[in-house]
Design a protein around this motif. Structure first.
Motif, PDB file in Angstrom:
ATOM      1  N   GLN A  48       9.307  -4.998  -1.840  1.00 28.44           N
ATOM      2  CA  GLN A  48      10.669  -4.706  -2.297  1.00 28.44           C
ATOM      3  C   GLN A  48      10.792  -3.251  -2.732  1.00 28.44           C
ATOM      4  O   GLN A  48      11.779  -2.583  -2.429  1.00 28.44           O
ATOM      5  CB  GLN A  48      11.048  -5.621  -3.462  1.00 28.44           C
ATOM      6  CG  GLN A  48      12.464  -5.342  -3.962  1.00 28.44           C
ATOM      7  CD  GLN A  48      12.975  -6.386  -4.936  1.00 28.44           C
ATOM      8  OE1 GLN A  48      12.986  -7.567  -4.625  1.00 28.44           O
ATOM      9  NE2 GLN A  48      13.370  -5.939  -6.120  1.00 28.44           N
ATOM     10  N   CYS A  50       8.987  -0.763  -1.632  1.00 27.30           N
ATOM     11  CA  CYS A  50       8.942   0.051  -0.410  1.00 27.30           C
ATOM     12  C   CYS A  50      10.312   0.055   0.279  1.00 27.30           C
ATOM     13  O   CYS A  50      10.820   1.107   0.677  1.00 27.30           O
ATOM     14  CB  CYS A  50       7.873  -0.503   0.539  1.00 27.30           C
ATOM     15  SG  CYS A  50       7.775   0.411   2.097  1.00 27.30           S
ATOM     16  N   TYR A  51      10.888  -1.137   0.390  1.00 25.20           N
ATOM     17  CA  TYR A  51      12.199  -1.251   1.043  1.00 25.20           C
ATOM     18  C   TYR A  51      13.238  -0.412   0.297  1.00 25.20           C
ATOM     19  O   TYR A  51      14.008   0.342   0.897  1.00 25.20           O
ATOM     20  CB  TYR A  51      12.621  -2.725   1.067  1.00 25.20           C
ATOM     21  CG  TYR A  51      13.940  -2.982   1.749  1.00 25.20           C
ATOM     22  CD1 TYR A  51      14.027  -3.088   3.139  1.00 25.20           C
ATOM     23  CD2 TYR A  51      15.111  -3.118   1.000  1.00 25.20           C
ATOM     24  CE1 TYR A  51      15.242  -3.319   3.760  1.00 25.20           C
ATOM     25  CE2 TYR A  51      16.326  -3.347   1.617  1.00 25.20           C
ATOM     26  CZ  TYR A  51      16.385  -3.453   3.003  1.00 25.20           C
ATOM     27  OH  TYR A  51      17.589  -3.676   3.613  1.00 25.20           O
ATOM     28  N   ASP A  52      13.233  -0.541  -1.021  1.00 24.53           N
ATOM     29  CA  ASP A  52      14.193   0.224  -1.824  1.00 24.53           C
ATOM     30  C   ASP A  52      13.989   1.726  -1.632  1.00 24.53           C
ATOM     31  O   ASP A  52      14.960   2.488  -1.511  1.00 24.53           O
ATOM     32  CB  ASP A  52      14.050  -0.136  -3.306  1.00 24.53           C
ATOM     33  CG  ASP A  52      14.521  -1.553  -3.606  1.00 24.53           C
ATOM     34  OD1 ASP A  52      15.227  -2.134  -2.748  1.00 24.53           O
ATOM     35  OD2 ASP A  52      14.184  -2.084  -4.684  1.00 24.53           O
ATOM     36  N   LEU A  54      12.668   3.224   0.956  1.00 29.11           N
ATOM     37  CA  LEU A  54      13.070   3.625   2.314  1.00 29.11           C
ATOM     38  C   LEU A  54      14.591   3.709   2.430  1.00 29.11           C
ATOM     39  O   LEU A  54      15.124   4.582   3.122  1.00 29.11           O
ATOM     40  CB  LEU A  54      12.508   2.648   3.351  1.00 29.11           C
ATOM     41  CG  LEU A  54      10.982   2.687   3.544  1.00 29.11           C
ATOM     42  CD1 LEU A  54      10.546   1.662   4.609  1.00 29.11           C
ATOM     43  CD2 LEU A  54      10.525   4.086   3.959  1.00 29.11           C
TER      44      LEU A  54
ATOM     45  N   LEU B  49       6.013   8.765   2.679  1.00 25.94           N
ATOM     46  CA  LEU B  49       5.545   7.907   3.767  1.00 25.94           C
ATOM     47  C   LEU B  49       4.040   8.038   3.984  1.00 25.94           C
ATOM     48  O   LEU B  49       3.311   7.037   4.006  1.00 25.94           O
ATOM     49  CB  LEU B  49       6.287   8.259   5.062  1.00 25.94           C
ATOM     50  CG  LEU B  49       7.807   8.049   5.045  1.00 25.94           C
ATOM     51  CD1 LEU B  49       8.413   8.444   6.394  1.00 25.94           C
ATOM     52  CD2 LEU B  49       8.146   6.595   4.717  1.00 25.94           C
ATOM     53  N   TRP B  53       3.110   5.072   1.174  1.00 26.79           N
ATOM     54  CA  TRP B  53       3.311   3.768   1.810  1.00 26.79           C
ATOM     55  C   TRP B  53       2.375   3.495   2.979  1.00 26.79           C
ATOM     56  O   TRP B  53       1.933   2.353   3.150  1.00 26.79           O
ATOM     57  CB  TRP B  53       4.776   3.600   2.223  1.00 26.79           C
ATOM     58  CG  TRP B  53       5.642   3.506   0.999  1.00 26.79           C
ATOM     59  CD1 TRP B  53       6.568   4.392   0.581  1.00 26.79           C
ATOM     60  CD2 TRP B  53       5.579   2.485   0.013  1.00 26.79           C
ATOM     61  NE1 TRP B  53       7.113   4.007  -0.610  1.00 26.79           N
ATOM     62  CE2 TRP B  53       6.516   2.815  -0.996  1.00 26.79           C
ATOM     63  CE3 TRP B  53       4.824   1.332  -0.151  1.00 26.79           C
ATOM     64  CZ2 TRP B  53       6.718   2.033  -2.114  1.00 26.79           C
ATOM     65  CZ3 TRP B  53       5.031   0.551  -1.272  1.00 26.79           C
ATOM     66  CH2 TRP B  53       5.972   0.895  -2.250  1.00 26.79           C
ATOM     67  N   ILE B 108      12.912  -9.550  -8.703  1.00 23.86           N
ATOM     68  CA  ILE B 108      12.764  -9.558  -7.244  1.00 23.86           C
ATOM     69  C   ILE B 108      14.013 -10.208  -6.638  1.00 23.86           C
ATOM     70  O   ILE B 108      14.429 -11.284  -7.053  1.00 23.86           O
ATOM     71  CB  ILE B 108      11.507 -10.348  -6.820  1.00 23.86           C
ATOM     72  CG1 ILE B 108      10.261  -9.761  -7.497  1.00 23.86           C
ATOM     73  CG2 ILE B 108      11.351 -10.334  -5.305  1.00 23.86           C
ATOM     74  CD1 ILE B 108       9.979  -8.332  -7.150  1.00 23.86           C
ATOM     75  N   ARG B 109      14.580  -9.552  -5.656  1.00 23.48           N
ATOM     76  CA  ARG B 109      15.806 -10.081  -5.046  1.00 23.48           C
ATOM     77  C   ARG B 109      15.556 -11.435  -4.392  1.00 23.48           C
ATOM     78  O   ARG B 109      14.495 -11.652  -3.802  1.00 23.48           O
ATOM     79  CB  ARG B 109      16.320  -9.103  -3.980  1.00 23.48           C
ATOM     80  CG  ARG B 109      17.189  -7.984  -4.525  1.00 23.48           C
ATOM     81  CD  ARG B 109      17.834  -7.228  -3.378  1.00 23.48           C
ATOM     82  NE  ARG B 109      16.840  -6.567  -2.546  1.00 23.48           N
ATOM     83  CZ  ARG B 109      16.330  -5.363  -2.821  1.00 23.48           C
ATOM     84  NH1 ARG B 109      16.720  -4.714  -3.905  1.00 23.48           N
ATOM     85  NH2 ARG B 109      15.433  -4.816  -2.033  1.00 23.48           N
TER      86      ARG B 109
END
Lengths: 94, 599
Positions: A48, A50-52, A54, B49, B53, B108-109
């Motif tokens: 989550q 990482c997604y946020d 990005l 990146l 990540w 967490i969503r």
């Protein structure tokens, strides 16, 4: 290279270089990157975050492209003025 | 430490795309000072990146069990908080520890996959194992609330949730928790059930409500609390659930009836009490089987509130109240004797509730009895049943203030001097009713006398108030001792009362005929005295009242005729309004019917 704000050719060259950078940045598939990082690939606290990040990165790069294009326009306008005034006029970039 | 899950193949694609993007970012060079700030952001993105990540993904894909914070694990599906990962694990996903969060991290969503996974896991697993800790329950409730607020997530949940079965199992868990005294868990489970019902209500068909009602009634009641039903819809559902609770299809009992102490009705009655229209509609339905009100809970406070809210004159018509009161009281009269302590409904004495219930509708037990479809005798008998309980009688009398206020705001004589005939009839009927019913029950002389004096004071005060301009200015509290004192003197002077007699005690002990006569004298004299005092009658007005030697014939009739003669004598000496007030008051206390009854 010594920058000369009264040199129309140099200003146009700088504008072209900035446009190339903007184009390279704009050609990145950040949408695809975000999609690949969504819940269909992974999920959990780290995914989550990482997604946020990005999503934020995509937004930042988009606005950066816009900024670069704007800078290129200013440089081109400055070059036009410099050419008309024989190199005496000057546009101050904001 | 939390968990994460991933699809290895797709994660590899992500890694590849991320590497490609990072390389392209790295390839962008431009040292023009006009875009230096932009280039700082480009470099920052590239570092995020390539330095953050990509290494994280690389560690996951390396499947290194040791020496990494992303260690592979295998979930066993016993924790609802890992529902999504457990389901994905079943589809071939890898699961690993995640140092960035805790299990059950509420930040967490909620994803569609998770909503579907929760639905599926609850529907197929041992629920008690899934939610055996307060943390799991709290997490599930929070997740369900989020899901319920998002139509798409709610649809995902509903798609995989065997709602009826899940609610039934959750209700069993709730019952177990309540039975073992674990109130925290019981409360949490009740909240989860309500949240679950709320989340799926928009995605279930209307038939689902019917299906729900066919559940174990306790489960249905818990779920009903999440459906946000109101009015008639809520009333109908409660009626059906409780009717089913009272009549189990196989003749056995329901789980909550066996373990208690909280029963299905204890969950439903508060919903009805909070919705007066629903309470009334429910009681109207329950009139066909009042046992669902009186024999489904031991909580007399809840039953009392339900009855009072559902029959509150502020929002219930007399007709609607009659639809409830008549069958309910008749049923109670026939059945309440069979209630006992070891049955549900035996935890309180239903008769004690009836005084407050009857008080606002007292006129419908007597003067307006036909409006409720009773005969006069039936009305008396039912009221007799009500006041047969000491507590009910006390409550009835305590509530008389409400009834008195109603009388006070209804003028006896209008501004043009016309008598409101209905008022006089009601008053007369009420006095007859009291005479027939209540005084039989009241063995305490002082209390009996007090009832009569209060009623008389009410009547006189009401007449005085009906003049409208405030000339009389009576109030009940001020009137009672004043009137008693004046009437005492006048009746003593007339020889009707012996010297030093206690008027109040005399009233209490009098035979019916004598009491009717005495109360009529009381009322007329009291009104006349007030009017003299206020200047609406000449000072010598009371001289025309001849109360000497009333023993020749039926005392009530003789007194009536004397009082009528007194009033007629005033006709030319007072206004039409005053005259009509006297006529109405006499009719109230000594109507022709009342005289015929006793003479």
């Amino acid at each position: 290279m010594t920058l000369n704000p009264a040199d129309p050719e140099q200003l146009r060259a700088r504008a072209r270089a900035v446009r190339r950078s903007a184009s390279a940045l704009g050609s990145l598939d950040t949408d695809g990157l975000v999609v690949r990082a969504d819940e269909s690939t992974w999920c959990g606290p780290t995914p989550q975050r990482c997604y946020d990040e990005l999503m934020a990165l995509r937004s930042t790069l988009r606005s950066t492209v816009d900024e670069m294009i704007e800078v290129a326009r200013h440089l081109e306008a400055q070059a036009d003025v410099a050419a008309q005034d024989g190199g005496t006029a000057r546009i101050v970039l904001s | 430490m939390g968990f994460l899950g991933y699809d290895s193949e797709r994660l590899l694609w992500l890694s590849t795309a991320m590497r490609r993007t990072a390389d392209k970012l790295a390839a962008i060079h431009n040292d023009d000072p006009a875009i230096s700030a932009s280039m700082v952001r480009v470099r920052s993105a590239e570092r995020a990146l390539s330095a953050t990540w990509l290494p994280v993904i690389g560690r996951m894909l390396s499947c290194d069990v040791l020496g990494t914070e992303y260690a592979p694990v295998h979930l066993d599906g016993t924790d609802v908080r890992t529902a999504a990962l457990f389901m994905l694990q079943g589809y071939g996903w890898q699961v690993a520890t995640d140092p960035l969060g805790q299990v059950g991290d509420g930040t967490i969503r909620v994803t569609g996959a998770e909503a579907r996974a929760i639905g599926a896991l609850l529907s197929r697993s041992d629920i008690s194992e899934l939610i055996d800790t307060p943390e799991e329950l709290a997490w599930l409730r929070q997740r369900l609330l989020v899901i319920g607020a998002d139509p798409k997530l709610a649809a995902d949940l509903a798609a995989n949730l065997d709602t009826t079965w899940v609610l039934a199992v959750l209700a069993d868990e709730h019952l177990d928790a309540a039975a073992t005294g674990d109130r925290t868990r019981a409360t949490q489970l009740a909240e989860v059930i309500a949240a679950c019902a709320t989340a799926v209500r928009e995605h279930e068909t209307a038939a689902w409500v019917d299906e729900l009602i066919e559940l174990d009634p306790y489960a249905a009641a818990l779920a009903l609390r999440g459906l946000d039903l109101h009015g008639e819809e809520l009333a109908a559902a409660c009626d059906r659930i409780l009717a089913r609770w009272r009549n189990p299809p196989d003749g056995g009992g329901w789980p909550d009836a066996d373990v208690g102490p909280t029963y299905t009705a204890d969950l439903l009655f508060p919903l009805l009490i909070a919705d007066p229209d629903a309470a009334t509609a429910f009681l109207q339905r329950a009139a066909a089987h009042p046992d669902i009100v009186f024999q489904t809970t031991n909580d007399g406070v809840l039953v009392r509130e339900l009855l009072l809210v559902g029959t509150d004159p502020a929002h219930v018509s007399a007709r609607a109240a009659g639809d409830i009161m008549v069958p309910t009281l008749e049923w109670l009269r026939n059945n309440v004797a069979w209630f006992h302590n070891d049955m549900i409904g035996g935890g309180f004495d239903a008769r004690e509730l009836l005084g407050e219930l009857a008080a606002p509708w007292l006129l419908y037990f007597g003067p307006r009895v036909e409006d409720w479809g009773w005969s006069i005798t039936e009305g008396e008998e039912i009221l007799q049943f009500v006041v047969d309980d000491g507590r009910a009688l006390d409550d009835l009398l305590a509530a008389m203030e409400q009834w008195r206020i109603e009388l006070l705001v209804r003028p006896l004589v209008d501004a043009d001097g016309r008598i409101e005939a209905g008022w006089a009839t009601d008053m007369a009927g009420l006095f007859i009713l009291f005479d027939e019913v209540i005084t039989k029950e009241v063995t305490d002389d002082a209390r009996a006398a007090r009832i009569w004096v209060d009623l008389l004071a009410s009547a006189v005060t009401t007449v005085g108030t009906s003049f409208g301009d405030g000339a009389i200015g009576l109030t009940v509290s001020a009137t009672v001792p004043f009137v008693v004192s004046q009437v005492q003197d006048l009746l003593t002077d007339a020889g009707i009362l012996p010297p030093d007699a206690d008027l109040v005690a005399e009233l209490a002990h009098a035979e019916t005929a004598q009491r009717k006569a005495t109360t009529a004298i009381f009322a007329i004299v009291a009104l006349a005295a007030q009017l003299v005092d206020s200047g609406d009658l000449p000072e010598d007005a009371l001289d025309g009242l001849d109360l000497g030697n009333v023993s020749g014939g039926c005392e009530a009739r003789v007194v009536h005729d004397r009082l009528q003669a007194f009033i007629d004598g005033l006709r030319d000496r007072c206004s039409a309004t005053v005259y009509n007030a006297f006529v109405a008051l006499l009719s109230t206390f000594l109507s022709p019917d009342a005289i015929n009854d006793v003479c």
